[in-house]
Design a protein around this motif. Sequence first.
Motif, PDB file in Angstrom:
ATOM      1  N   MET A   1       2.055 -10.312  -0.348  1.00 31.92           N
ATOM      2  CA  MET A   1       0.746  -9.676  -0.466  1.00 31.92           C
ATOM      3  C   MET A   1       0.927  -8.172  -0.769  1.00 31.92           C
ATOM      4  O   MET A   1       1.871  -7.558  -0.301  1.00 31.92           O
ATOM      5  CB  MET A   1      -0.041  -9.845   0.829  1.00 31.92           C
ATOM      6  N   ASN A   2      -0.002  -7.643  -1.557  1.00 39.14           N
ATOM      7  CA  ASN A   2       0.064  -6.231  -1.920  1.00 39.14           C
ATOM      8  C   ASN A   2      -0.692  -5.397  -0.901  1.00 39.14           C
ATOM      9  O   ASN A   2      -1.795  -5.712  -0.514  1.00 39.14           O
ATOM     10  CB  ASN A   2      -0.560  -6.027  -3.303  1.00 39.14           C
ATOM     11  N   ARG A   3      -0.080  -4.296  -0.453  1.00 38.25           N
ATOM     12  CA  ARG A   3      -0.670  -3.505   0.622  1.00 38.25           C
ATOM     13  C   ARG A   3      -0.779  -2.041   0.220  1.00 38.25           C
ATOM     14  O   ARG A   3       0.056  -1.527  -0.505  1.00 38.25           O
ATOM     15  CB  ARG A   3       0.180  -3.622   1.892  1.00 38.25           C
ATOM     16  N   ILE A   4      -1.797  -1.395   0.697  1.00 41.63           N
ATOM     17  CA  ILE A   4      -1.879   0.062   0.580  1.00 41.63           C
ATOM     18  C   ILE A   4      -1.693   0.655   1.973  1.00 41.63           C
ATOM     19  O   ILE A   4      -2.056   1.782   2.225  1.00 41.63           O
ATOM     20  CB  ILE A   4      -3.240   0.511   0.023  1.00 41.63           C
ATOM     21  N   SER A   5      -1.114  -0.137   2.877  1.00 39.00           N
ATOM     22  CA  SER A   5      -1.079   0.090   4.315  1.00 39.00           C
ATOM     23  C   SER A   5      -2.443  -0.283   4.857  1.00 39.00           C
ATOM     24  O   SER A   5      -3.315  -0.770   4.128  1.00 39.00           O
ATOM     25  CB  SER A   5      -0.685   1.520   4.690  1.00 39.00           C
ATOM     26  N   LEU A   6      -2.668  -0.075   6.125  1.00 38.08           N
ATOM     27  CA  LEU A   6      -3.925  -0.429   6.770  1.00 38.08           C
ATOM     28  C   LEU A   6      -4.302  -1.890   6.540  1.00 38.08           C
ATOM     29  O   LEU A   6      -5.468  -2.245   6.473  1.00 38.08           O
ATOM     30  CB  LEU A   6      -5.066   0.492   6.295  1.00 38.08           C
ATOM     31  N   LYS A   7      -3.305  -2.739   6.372  1.00 37.45           N
ATOM     32  CA  LYS A   7      -3.512  -4.190   6.282  1.00 37.45           C
ATOM     33  C   LYS A   7      -4.539  -4.581   5.229  1.00 37.45           C
ATOM     34  O   LYS A   7      -5.550  -5.206   5.520  1.00 37.45           O
ATOM     35  CB  LYS A   7      -3.916  -4.749   7.643  1.00 37.45           C
ATOM     36  N   SER A   8      -4.253  -4.253   3.987  1.00 36.24           N
ATOM     37  CA  SER A   8      -5.179  -4.578   2.906  1.00 36.24           C
ATOM     38  C   SER A   8      -4.478  -5.290   1.759  1.00 36.24           C
ATOM     39  O   SER A   8      -3.357  -4.959   1.387  1.00 36.24           O
ATOM     40  CB  SER A   8      -5.845  -3.309   2.374  1.00 36.24           C
ATOM     41  N   PHE A   9      -5.185  -6.255   1.190  1.00 30.19           N
ATOM     42  CA  PHE A   9      -4.733  -7.029   0.041  1.00 30.19           C
ATOM     43  C   PHE A   9      -5.523  -6.527  -1.162  1.00 30.19           C
ATOM     44  O   PHE A   9      -6.738  -6.641  -1.198  1.00 30.19           O
ATOM     45  CB  PHE A   9      -5.004  -8.508   0.315  1.00 30.19           C
ATOM     46  N   VAL A  10      -4.826  -5.949  -2.137  1.00 33.22           N
ATOM     47  CA  VAL A  10      -5.477  -5.307  -3.274  1.00 33.22           C
ATOM     48  C   VAL A  10      -5.568  -6.281  -4.442  1.00 33.22           C
ATOM     49  O   VAL A  10      -4.552  -6.789  -4.911  1.00 33.22           O
ATOM     50  CB  VAL A  10      -4.715  -4.040  -3.710  1.00 33.22           C
ATOM     51  N   THR A  11      -6.794  -6.525  -4.901  1.00 29.56           N
ATOM     52  CA  THR A  11      -6.992  -7.440  -6.020  1.00 29.56           C
ATOM     53  C   THR A  11      -7.785  -6.751  -7.131  1.00 29.56           C
ATOM     54  O   THR A  11      -8.639  -5.909  -6.869  1.00 29.56           O
ATOM     55  CB  THR A  11      -7.756  -8.706  -5.591  1.00 29.56           C
TER      56      THR A  11
END
Length: 217
Positions: A1-11
């Motif tokens: 999964m792609n993260r920006i930190s802060l537990k996020s999935f970027v789509t």
Amino acid sequence: MNRISLKSFVTIISSGRPENVSNMRKKVGPATWIVGKGEEQSYKDAGALKVIEGGGLTESRNLALKLAFKNNLNCIQLDDDLENIDFVISKKETREVNFVQAAKYMVKELDKSDYRLAGVSTTTNLYFFHKAFHYNAFIIGCFLVVKKNPLMFDEKLNLKEDYDYTLQHCEKYGGALRCNRIMPHFKHYTNKGGVVEYRNPETEQKNIRRLKRKWPN
């Protein structure tokens, strides 16, 4: 999964626009592209590293939500034609920020609230800026942060789906967090592909009629 930190999935929600991959990789970095049926290879050929076929607009939006929530991540959804993002300092002043800075700001503010949906305004005109947040105003689908929850986009809508999704959150959670200081700029209507391919007065009115039936008040 792609993260920006802060537990996020970027789509990035996209269809018929593989030529936008290079620009979005520069502006957003790692992200999962959710594209139309039969489009995976064209996006990979254009340089997208992670591509998943969804379907129509709302099917792709819902697939993004399901993938994120399955892994207990926030879902960040972004349109595929981002130009730049401004952060509003005052009615007369902005400064440019990058995608990660904007997304982190929205995630942090959402975490402070009781809401499950955060996003941005429809306008990039500073004349309309007068407060940092709205809590029961329309949030456009071009840049969303969604915390895990059971609500999904209405797959019978192929336009105006963000109006419906905002209303669902207002009904269930008492509102949504519109971050007026984050002001992204998109190409939108000048791009080929996406909803531009079928957006016309007839389709607009069909979706508006469904919205009125669902939300008569």
